[in-house]
Write a protein that holds these residues in place. Structure first.
Motif, mmCIF file in Angstrom:
data_model
loop_
_atom_site.group_PDB
_atom_site.id
_atom_site.type_symbol
_atom_site.label_atom_id
_atom_site.label_comp_id
_atom_site.label_asym_id
_atom_site.label_seq_id
_atom_site.Cartn_x
_atom_site.Cartn_y
_atom_site.Cartn_z
ATOM 1 N N VAL A 1 0.868 -1.176 0.000
ATOM 2 C CA VAL A 1 0.000 0.000 0.000
ATOM 3 C C VAL A 1 0.906 1.227 0.000
ATOM 4 N N LEU A 2 0.922 1.954 -1.105
ATOM 5 C CA LEU A 2 1.787 3.117 -1.235
ATOM 6 C C LEU A 2 1.047 4.399 -0.859
ATOM 7 N N ASP A 3 0.570 4.436 0.368
ATOM 8 C CA ASP A 3 -0.106 5.622 0.888
ATOM 9 C C ASP A 3 0.946 6.677 1.223
ATOM 10 N N PRO A 4 0.869 7.870 0.622
ATOM 11 C CA PRO A 4 1.902 8.876 0.852
ATOM 12 C C PRO A 4 2.027 9.316 2.311
ATOM 13 N N VAL A 5 0.927 9.370 3.042
ATOM 14 C CA VAL A 5 0.972 9.781 4.444
ATOM 15 C C VAL A 5 1.736 8.755 5.280
ATOM 16 N N THR A 6 1.459 7.490 5.073
ATOM 17 C CA THR A 6 2.144 6.435 5.818
ATOM 18 C C THR A 6 3.627 6.385 5.459
ATOM 19 N N ILE A 7 3.935 6.573 4.192
ATOM 20 C CA ILE A 7 5.339 6.588 3.765
ATOM 21 C C ILE A 7 6.067 7.778 4.388
ATOM 22 N N LEU A 8 5.443 8.950 4.391
ATOM 23 C CA LEU A 8 6.046 10.128 5.002
ATOM 24 C C LEU A 8 6.252 9.921 6.499
ATOM 25 N N ASN A 9 5.258 9.322 7.171
ATOM 26 C CA ASN A 9 5.405 9.012 8.598
ATOM 27 C C ASN A 9 6.585 8.073 8.835
ATOM 28 N N LEU A 10 6.753 7.079 7.973
ATOM 29 C CA LEU A 10 7.877 6.149 8.101
ATOM 30 C C LEU A 10 9.207 6.878 7.934
ATOM 31 N N VAL A 11 9.292 7.761 6.950
ATOM 32 C CA VAL A 11 10.521 8.529 6.727
ATOM 33 C C VAL A 11 10.851 9.373 7.959
ATOM 34 N N PHE A 12 9.834 10.056 8.512
ATOM 35 C CA PHE A 12 10.063 10.863 9.711
ATOM 36 C C PHE A 12 10.471 9.996 10.898
ATOM 37 N N CYS A 13 9.888 8.822 11.018
ATOM 38 C CA CYS A 13 10.269 7.901 12.099
ATOM 39 C C CYS A 13 11.734 7.500 11.973
ATOM 40 N N ILE A 14 12.166 7.206 10.765
ATOM 41 C CA ILE A 14 13.561 6.815 10.540
ATOM 42 C C ILE A 14 14.500 7.956 10.930
ATOM 43 N N ILE A 15 14.139 9.184 10.542
ATOM 44 C CA ILE A 15 14.966 10.342 10.892
ATOM 45 C C ILE A 15 15.038 10.511 12.405
ATOM 46 N N ILE A 16 13.917 10.387 13.092
ATOM 47 C CA ILE A 16 13.899 10.541 14.551
ATOM 48 C C ILE A 16 14.694 9.438 15.234
ATOM 49 N N VAL A 17 14.620 8.222 14.737
ATOM 50 C CA VAL A 17 15.414 7.122 15.305
ATOM 51 C C VAL A 17 16.907 7.444 15.168
ATOM 52 N N ILE A 18 17.321 7.907 14.003
ATOM 53 C CA ILE A 18 18.729 8.241 13.782
ATOM 54 C C ILE A 18 19.164 9.376 14.705
ATOM 55 N N LEU A 19 18.344 10.425 14.803
ATOM 56 C CA LEU A 19 18.689 11.542 15.681
ATOM 57 C C LEU A 19 18.711 11.131 17.154
ATOM 58 N N GLY A 20 17.777 10.291 17.563
ATOM 59 C CA GLY A 20 17.755 9.811 18.939
ATOM 60 C C GLY A 20 18.992 8.999 19.272
ATOM 61 N N TYR A 21 19.388 8.136 18.358
ATOM 62 C CA TYR A 21 20.586 7.326 18.560
ATOM 63 C C TYR A 21 21.833 8.200 18.588
ATOM 64 N N TRP A 22 21.885 9.178 17.693
ATOM 65 C CA TRP A 22 23.021 10.095 17.622
ATOM 66 C C TRP A 22 23.156 10.883 18.927
ATOM 67 N N GLU A 23 22.033 11.432 19.413
ATOM 68 C CA GLU A 23 22.053 12.196 20.664
ATOM 69 C C GLU A 23 22.445 11.308 21.844
ATOM 70 N N TYR A 24 21.968 10.083 21.848
ATOM 71 C CA TYR A 24 22.343 9.163 22.925
ATOM 72 C C TYR A 24 23.851 8.910 22.909
ATOM 73 N N ASN A 25 24.398 8.638 21.728
ATOM 74 C CA ASN A 25 25.841 8.389 21.634
ATOM 75 C C ASN A 25 26.660 9.629 21.980
ATOM 76 N N LYS A 26 26.140 10.789 21.666
ATOM 77 C CA LYS A 26 26.865 12.036 21.898
ATOM 78 C C LYS A 26 26.848 12.450 23.368
ATOM 79 N N LYS A 27 25.661 12.393 24.003
ATOM 80 C CA LYS A 27 25.510 12.899 25.368
ATOM 81 C C LYS A 27 25.016 11.863 26.373
#
Length: 88
Positions: free
Chosen positions: A4-30
């Motif tokens: 199902v190529l729903d643009p809203v769900t795909i955009l939510n997934l992209v934002f989730c991936i970005i937040i996971v990366i930023l959360g991991y980065w911040e954890y490793n940094k501080k």
């Protein structure tokens, strides 16, 4: 299961991936546990979004369990932060 190529769900997934990366980065940094828990929460939400893209219905028990766990993780993290346990 059809994809199902729903643009809203795909955009939510992209934002989730970005937040996971930023959360991991911040954890490793501080070593910020709240950042780690936020990353874990959005990782779980991302799994739910991916499952929906892969054809699972949003009312499926798997999706409901994953989302419930994600909400419980963030509730726990905010509770610990409010008590000041991670600010020391």
């Amino acid at each position: 299961m059809a994809i199902v190529l729903d643009p809203v769900t795909i955009l939510n997934l992209v934002f989730c991936i970005i937040i996971v990366i930023l959360g991991y980065w911040e954890y490793n940094k501080k070593k910020s546990l709240i950042a780690l828990f936020i990353g874990i929460t959005f990782g779980l939400f991302g799994i739910a979004h991916l499952a929906i893209i892969l054809g699972m219905k949003s009312s499926d028990i798997f999706i409901m369990v994953i989302r419930s766990i994600a909400y419980l993780v963030i509730i726990y993290a905010l509770y610990k932060t409010a008590l000041g346990h991670w600010n020391k």
